[in-house]
Write a protein that holds these residues in place. Sequence first.
Motif, PDB file in Angstrom:
ATOM      1  N   HIS A 192       4.124   0.310  -0.956  1.00 54.68           N
ATOM      2  CA  HIS A 192       3.335   0.240   0.282  1.00 54.68           C
ATOM      3  C   HIS A 192       2.463   1.499   0.445  1.00 54.68           C
ATOM      4  N   PHE A 212      -0.496   5.442  -4.248  1.00 49.59           N
ATOM      5  CA  PHE A 212      -0.651   4.299  -5.154  1.00 49.59           C
ATOM      6  C   PHE A 212       0.070   3.133  -4.469  1.00 49.59           C
ATOM      7  N   HIS A 213      -0.569   1.994  -4.349  1.00 45.61           N
ATOM      8  CA  HIS A 213       0.074   0.889  -3.625  1.00 45.61           C
ATOM      9  C   HIS A 213      -0.547  -0.457  -3.942  1.00 45.61           C
TER      10      HIS A 213
HETATM   11 CA    CA Z   1       2.369   4.152  -2.016  1.00 44.85          CA
END
Ligand code: CA
Length: 398
Positions: A192, A212-213
């Motif tokens: 998330h 990063f998601h």
């Molecule tokens: Ca993330």
Amino acid sequence: SASCGDGRKRRVCYYYDPGVANVDYGANHNMVPRRVAMAHALVEKYGLLADMERLRVRPATEAELRAFHDDAYVRLLRDITPDAYHDGDLRDRARACGVGVPETDETDASAYDNPVIDGLWDYCLRYAGGSLAAARALADGSSDIAINWSGGMHHACRGKASGFCYVNDIVLAIQELLEHFERVLYVDIDVHHGDGVEEHFKRESRVMTVSFHLYDIDRDVKPFFPGTGKVEDVGEGDGKYYTLNVPMKAGMDDERYQQLFRPIMDEVMEKFVPDAVVLQCGADSLYGDRLGEFRLSVKGHAGCVSYLRSFNVPLLLLGGGGYTVNHVASCWCYETAVAVGKEKEISDEIPFHGYEHYYRDQGYKLHFTVPKKNGNKKDDLIDKIKQDALMNLAMLKP
Ligand code: CA
Ligand code: ZL4
Ligand code: ZN
């Protein structure tokens, strides 16, 4: 410069409070704090405690929470209990702060995500206390790496709970680090978007946030939670370009993830030159997660830890998401081994530790297998995401 495993020892400290692991979010809720007890039991059985200093358990104080959270919200967290919710005027206050009781608020979605649970205040103080203790161990120079797997609650806002997170221990820990370090880098590998941390520091050039998601705005009904984190969001004012978002499609595997993570983090480290790094190690980016849709193995996930460790900058490791509990425990145990430099020495056979039955489906191995997916190896989307991210980084003054 940044190759893995330089053989150099690190002084590692570790926080574990059984008081956090006994909290219950309610029947069928995805968040299971017991996963931290499972990780700890593995860490202990693998003998890793001998290689770390154990931080004393000291819950945060109300005053410490107020360094980020607003007055009404802190009072609500302190006063609310399942009983008080049903009787008093607390109910409206709770709902305004994003918390509720599912049976009573059947139409209120946030009541499901952020329930009023038994021992809520104590839980918040304990996991936040762990991240603060860990931050202080880095700030006073007594440790190179500090670990709190019960922290990493990146969605909590100043005056509101969000996404299973009540108190934002990450913001508190970064604020503590800023008292002693000039620049702090925050990296978030939870599936998330790390929205709560980004939001708080988006105008701050002493803190760089990188998340990063999974980001899929054009999916069927609603976007993947929380729906923010597009690559165009780069921070504001003095903090412009000190926010970096790396949105990814579902199905990311080890190889493609590292194709992005390594070059992007190389550039971040070279441009921003942090004095301390905070890594949120949300384990819902692993294959088989109940909420996430990535396909990382434990070694792929831990590759992010060893990569950042190799830069020899004080490193704070926090937990976060992770909803397939055996995978989470494997991951955070293995990452503890990475921190102390013993990942090659721990056996793949799950030792008897009281939770071994959770590992039956993975043959009682520490490392679960990720089935190969045949498909196009050459992925233009990866190159596109990488270029977009590097373009934002090119705007950072060296
Ligand atoms: Ca993330
Ligand atoms: C559940 O089954 O997307 C909670 C949450 C409770 C038990 C029974 C209630 C059934 C999935 C999630 C109804 C549940 C409805 N129970 C939940 C927009 C939503 C509104 C709430 O890893 N419904 C909200 C939050 C995300 C939404 C993700 C990630 C945290 C972190 C760091 C937080 N919220 C839709 C969902 C269930 C439940 C089943 C659930 N909630 C899945 N995703 C969400 O980044 C720790
Ligand atoms: Zn998550």
